[in-house]
Design a protein around this motif. Structure first.
Motif, PDB file in Angstrom:
ATOM      1  N   TRP A   1      18.873 -10.888  -1.747  1.00 22.28           N
ATOM      2  CA  TRP A   1      18.606  -9.635  -2.440  1.00 22.28           C
ATOM      3  C   TRP A   1      18.844  -8.464  -1.503  1.00 22.28           C
ATOM      4  CZ3 TRP A   1      16.982 -10.399  -7.514  1.00 22.28           C
ATOM      5  CH2 TRP A   1      16.545 -11.697  -7.829  1.00 22.28           C
TER       6      TRP A   1
ATOM      7  N   SER B   1      20.533  -6.436 -10.397  1.00 21.53           N
ATOM      8  CA  SER B   1      19.419  -7.172 -10.998  1.00 21.53           C
ATOM      9  C   SER B   1      19.140  -6.709 -12.423  1.00 21.53           C
ATOM     10  CB  SER B   1      18.157  -7.024 -10.145  1.00 21.53           C
ATOM     11  OG  SER B   1      17.709  -5.674 -10.121  1.00 21.53           O
TER      12      SER B   1
ATOM     13  N   THR C   1      19.470 -17.261  -3.844  1.00 20.65           N
ATOM     14  CA  THR C   1      19.789 -15.849  -4.055  1.00 20.65           C
ATOM     15  C   THR C   1      19.342 -15.011  -2.869  1.00 20.65           C
ATOM     16  OG1 THR C   1      19.470 -16.129  -6.441  1.00 20.65           O
ATOM     17  CG2 THR C   1      19.486 -13.876  -5.604  1.00 20.65           C
TER      18      THR C   1
ATOM     19  N   MET D   1      22.015  -8.719  -6.297  1.00 20.07           N
ATOM     20  CA  MET D   1      21.768 -10.149  -6.168  1.00 20.07           C
ATOM     21  C   MET D   1      23.049 -10.803  -5.654  1.00 20.07           C
ATOM     22  SD  MET D   1      20.029 -10.746  -9.927  1.00 20.07           S
ATOM     23  CE  MET D   1      19.761 -12.514  -9.649  1.00 20.07           C
TER      24      MET D   1
END
Length: 277
Positions: free
Chosen positions: A108, A128, A106, A160
């Motif tokens: 961010w 998120s 992932t 995300m």
């Protein structure tokens, strides 16, 4: 006199929550009087219950601060399951960054950060704080993925970015249900982001019972070990391209529990609740 518990839902659960009747009936068999109530009903006396069980509060996403204030208030007058600190942590998926367990790779993008995405064959971009694939896109277009991530960040939300895993269409997602820390049952869920997917966690999930593999049990129990004592938990797993299991997320707030899928599921939940009260 027996114990009492609130089964907490949202304003209009009738068409979506098909588990409430089954759960409350199982509670009654365990000697617990259950009452189905809305979390935002100002007339409810929460202190009158021996326990308040958060179940299908599916409108919290757009009212998270209000929901968490409610949870802290309830916990100040009676036992809240799951606890308010768990709900606060679990309702923002940034908690995944802190886990020791393997998760889907992932990236961010927080508010104020630039969206500089890795090169992937296909992207899944989501906020998120979300539920039911709300504001989530799947695309092979890197520019479109970056634009969506940037839009989320510009609106004060953390984005995300994950690779779309092709194997999920054959393998599916594995949801493992635990009540009172004990494994109850597991379900193979259909993937969320395909053409024919249903909205997850809203009473219309489709799946079938599944027996998890040893490595899935090991991962689920590793993840559960990172959280305090829970009444219920749903650990959602997927296999990566190399065959190893990875955590999608651990649902500790308002997961659909697939109580209709296993004969003892509702009774297992009731037993755990009776022990917790």
């Amino acid at each position: 006199m027996g114990a009492s518990a609130a089964y907490v839902t949202f304003a209009d659960p009738d068409k979506l929550d098909d588990e409430k009747g089954l759960a409350v009936a199982a509670w009654a068999e365990a000697g617990i009087t259950g009452r189905i109530v809305r979390w935002d009903d100002p007339e409810v006396d929460w202190a009158a219950f021996d326990a308040v069980v958060v179940r299908t509060t599916w409108d919290y996403v757009t009212r998270r601060a209000e929901f968490l204030d409610w949870a802290r208030h309830v916990e100040s007058v009676t036992r809240l399951l799951n606890p308010a600190a768990v709900l606060e942590r679990n309702t923002d998926k940034v908690y995944l960054r802190d886990l020791k367990a393997p998760i889907i790779p992932t990236s961010w993008v927080a508010p104020g950060e630039a969206a500089n995405l890795p090169v992937l064959d296909e992207y899944v971009v989501k906020p998120s704080i979300s539920a039911g694939a709300r504001d989530t896109i799947r695309t092979a277009d890197r520019e479109q993925a970056e634009e969506h991530a940037a839009k989320l960040a510009a609106n004060g939300r953390t984005a995300m970015i994950q690779p779309y895993l092709d194997m999920v269409e054959g393998e599916g997602e594995t949801s493992m249900l635990y009540f009172g820390g004990r494994f109850s049952h597991a379900v193979r869920r259909n993937p969320m982001l395909t053409e024919n997917a249903t909205k997850p966690g809203q009473g219309n999930d489709h799946g079938e019972l599944r027996t998890p593999d040893p490595d899935q049990f090991a991962l689920a129990e590793q993840v559960l070990g990172e959280f305090p004592e829970l009444l219920y938990a749903r650990v959602d797993l997927v296999r990566l391209a190399d065959g190893s299991p990875a955590l999608i997320e651990i649902e500790l707030t308002e997961p659909y529990l697939f109580l209709h899928y296993a004969p003892d599921a509702a009774a297992n939940l009731a037993t755990a609740l009776a022990k917790a009260i």
